[in-house]
Design a protein around this motif. Structure first.
Motif, PDB file in Angstrom:
ATOM      1  N   ASN A  89     -15.951  63.643  41.317  1.00 14.33           N
ATOM      2  CA  ASN A  89     -14.480  63.475  41.310  1.00 14.33           C
ATOM      3  C   ASN A  89     -13.849  64.272  42.439  1.00 14.33           C
ATOM      4  N   LYS A 115      -4.665  49.974  44.439  1.00 15.71           N
ATOM      5  CA  LYS A 115      -5.670  49.381  43.544  1.00 15.71           C
ATOM      6  C   LYS A 115      -6.178  50.418  42.537  1.00 15.71           C
ATOM      7  N   VAL A 116      -6.358  51.670  42.991  1.00 17.47           N
ATOM      8  CA  VAL A 116      -6.769  52.735  42.071  1.00 17.47           C
ATOM      9  C   VAL A 116      -5.730  52.860  40.959  1.00 17.47           C
ATOM     10  N   TYR A 117      -4.464  52.924  41.365  1.00 17.64           N
ATOM     11  CA  TYR A 117      -3.362  53.085  40.406  1.00 17.64           C
ATOM     12  C   TYR A 117      -3.341  51.903  39.425  1.00 17.64           C
ATOM     13  N   SER A 119      -5.681  49.659  38.746  1.00 18.09           N
ATOM     14  CA  SER A 119      -6.885  49.526  37.902  1.00 18.09           C
ATOM     15  C   SER A 119      -6.875  50.546  36.784  1.00 18.09           C
ATOM     16  N   LEU A 120      -6.423  51.771  37.075  1.00 16.00           N
ATOM     17  CA  LEU A 120      -6.406  52.773  36.000  1.00 16.00           C
ATOM     18  C   LEU A 120      -5.425  52.361  34.900  1.00 16.00           C
ATOM     19  N   GLN A 121      -4.305  51.792  35.304  1.00 21.67           N
ATOM     20  CA  GLN A 121      -3.355  51.278  34.293  1.00 21.67           C
ATOM     21  C   GLN A 121      -4.073  50.307  33.350  1.00 21.67           C
ATOM     22  N   MET A 123      -7.299  49.981  32.804  1.00 23.96           N
ATOM     23  CA  MET A 123      -8.353  50.641  32.017  1.00 23.96           C
ATOM     24  C   MET A 123      -7.752  51.379  30.821  1.00 23.96           C
ATOM     25  N   ILE A 337      -4.881  61.023  39.201  1.00 20.38           N
ATOM     26  CA  ILE A 337      -5.105  59.617  38.835  1.00 20.38           C
ATOM     27  C   ILE A 337      -6.462  59.150  39.395  1.00 20.38           C
ATOM     28  N   LEU A 338      -6.711  59.525  40.643  1.00 24.82           N
ATOM     29  CA  LEU A 338      -7.955  59.129  41.304  1.00 24.82           C
ATOM     30  C   LEU A 338      -9.175  59.720  40.586  1.00 24.82           C
ATOM     31  N   TYR A 341      -9.872  57.848  37.422  1.00 31.80           N
ATOM     32  CA  TYR A 341     -10.442  56.533  37.754  1.00 31.80           C
ATOM     33  C   TYR A 341     -11.947  56.670  38.028  1.00 31.80           C
ATOM     34  N   LEU A 345     -15.126  55.203  35.764  1.00 24.43           N
ATOM     35  CA  LEU A 345     -16.132  54.322  36.369  1.00 24.43           C
ATOM     36  C   LEU A 345     -17.517  54.953  36.321  1.00 24.43           C
TER      37      LEU A 345
END
Ligand SMILES: *Cc1c(COP(=O)(O)O)cnc(C)c1O
Length: 493
Positions: A89, A115-117, A119-121, A123, A337-338, A341, A345
């Motif tokens: 991380n 996309k990170v933001y 996709s986390l939403q 997930m 957030i990152l 994520y 994953l």
């Protein structure tokens, strides 16, 4: 360590004319020369310490060695989920591709970050059974406030302005009533039963058409699963209120059950707890807020949305008539957030289901092996954490504070003490899933040793810590007269 040379404050090591810096290469050519107006410029030089590089390196390295974090040793702090923060991380969060992003750069150049933001939403929605998330809030407490603002906006949108009460259990984390008060709502306390969960009979007496919401933490701050949730959710919904889930204790539930399926309408998650980010001392954090279907319209802006036609991610602030508006600058703590994520994953769908059972097993193992020497006020299986009410033998006069201080001598961070407020000598332990059996066994041995010391030589425990750079501090003085600034000018000293 020679404190005179390396300790104290960097300003005290300063000598005029010493230099220990080099400026990075200028990548921006002529653009780097900004013409600031005189109102923005300093009228006199900033008072900065002047030190050579080696002095700076030693100063901070030695200070860091006085710090205790989860990378130094076991950190059984209850209610905070101080779990291991995987190095992966940190490596990814340190990549220049992320750290050099600017929140105002054109969206087409920041599609990866968006996309990170986004996709986390998605997930988080999947993990919690809720419809939509915003990742913008900066902490759990901030998330609570925003969740309650969403709830208030919902009632107001229906013209139901009399709903001003929030029901909060007596075991709740202090941020719950604080957030409700900041939101302008009235706080009504509901009692716990002797088994430590919400007392449904007491709750029934509090219900009327002025209830805006019920806030619950599950497992609650005693580490107990709130088994009456279906009944409570039905009662609250029948009287027109909404159910708020404080998700700070989501760790033991991950992949096992979902707040959305339990009947909750709004929740927050503490990414810095459940999803592994170094935190403590006030930050950094991120407190995403999720809502069930029908409440999405009230979520804050800006939002990251997928343009179905172009397949590009976009940032939208307008077009949301019922939004509560902006709740902070830009998009929350992006690097937190990152990390969340990457963490999700890395574990994947299957392994994430192991987190809860392992954390629960570790907590129960410690509890069972210590309950003959520490007072366990509520028997039975706990989830990720549990609370002792001090040492079992009260005749020694050794308090929870003393036990916590003595643990420092043995190289452990203290557990949470004097919270929750339900018991006089609360000592709250949360081991998390990452700790090995050997680590946990050593901790148990030390806790038993301290219990034995309390009987044999109570003074040693009462006067602890003995091996730390600073011995026992006077917390009253520290709280009443904190000195948090440094007077730089000699004549102000
Ligand atoms: C930590 C915690 C909070 C507050 O979260 P912050 O991120 O510290 O603001 C709220 N409720 C519970 C149960 C918590 O453990």
């Amino acid at each position: 360590m020679n404190n005179k040379l390396y300790g104290n404050l960097i300003f005290e090591l300063s000598h005029q004319g010493r230099e220990g810096y080099s400026l990075p290469k200028n990548d921006f050519g002529n653009y780097s020369v900004a013409d600031l107006s005189s109102t923005l410029k300093r009228s006199e030089d900033a008072q900065l310490p002047e030190c050579d590089e080696l002095t700076v390196v030693r100063h901070y390295t030695n200070h860091s060695a006085n710090n205790f974090g989860v990378n130094n040793g076991f950190y059984p702090l209850g209610s905070c989920t101080m779990k291991y923060n995987p190095i992966l991380n940190e490596e990814i969060a340190a990549m220049k591709d992320f750290t050099a992003l600017h929140p105002l750069q054109p969206v087409e150049t920041a599609q990866g970050a968006l996309k990170v933001y986004y996709s986390l939403q998605q997930m988080l929605s999947e993990l919690t059974g809720l419809s939509e998330f915003t990742l913008n809030p900066f902490a759990g407490a901030h998330g609570e406030l925003i969740g309650l603002m969403v709830i208030r906006a919902y009632h107001q949108s229906r013209g139901d302005n009399k709903r001003i009460k929030v029901i909060i259990p007596d075991s709740a984390h202090g941020t719950n009533p604080a957030s409700a008060a900041v939101c302008g709502l009235e706080i009504i306390e509901v009692k716990s039963t002797k088994d430590g969960i919400v007392d449904v009979e007491d709750l029934k007496g509090l219900l009327d058409d002025s209830v805006a919401a019920m806030m619950m933490t599950n497992p609650n701050t005693l580490g107990l699963f709130e088994s009456k949730i279906p009944e409570i959710a039905q009662l609250i919904h029948e009287c027109g209120g909404l159910m708020y889930y404080d998700g700070a204790n989501l760790n033991p539930m991950l992949g096992a059950c979902r707040p959305g399926d339990m009947g909750f309408d709004v929740m927050h998650i503490n990414l810095h707890k459940t999803f592994s980010t170094p935190h403590g001392g006030g930050g950094p954090g991120d407190g995403p807020v999720g809502v069930r279907k029908g409440l999405e319209q009230f979520l804050p802006t800006p939002r990251v949305v997928l343009n179905e036609e172009t397949k590009e991610l976009e940032v939208k602030t307008d077009n949301y008539e019922n939004t509560i508006g902006s709740v902070g600058s830009f998009f929350g703590n992006f690097l937190v957030i990152l990390r969340a994520y990457v963490y999700i994953l890395t574990l994947g769908k299957e392994n994430i289901k192991q987190v809860g059972p392992m954390a629960t097993l570790n907590a129960n193992y410690i509890k069972e092996r210590l309950k003959d020497v520490f007072e366990l006020p509520i028997e039975g299986v706990c989830k990720h954490e549990f609370v002792f009410d001090g040492l079992k033998d009260k005749s020694t006069g050794v308090t929870t504070m003393d036990v916590a201080k003595r643990l420092l001598d043995y190289g452990y961070h203290a557990p949470t003490i004097y919270f929750p407020l339900l018991f006089h000598e609360s000592l709250m332990i949360e081991p998390t899933e990452n700790e090995s059996k050997e680590t946990i066994d050593s901790f148990i041995d030390i806790m038993r040793k301290i219990a034995a010391e309390a009987k044999e030589c109570p003074e040693v425990v009462k006067e602890a810590p003995h091996n730390t750079p600073i011995s026992r501090v006077d917390d009253v003085l520290a709280a009443k007269h904190p000195i948090v600034t440094y007077r730089q000018m000699k004549n102000e000293l």
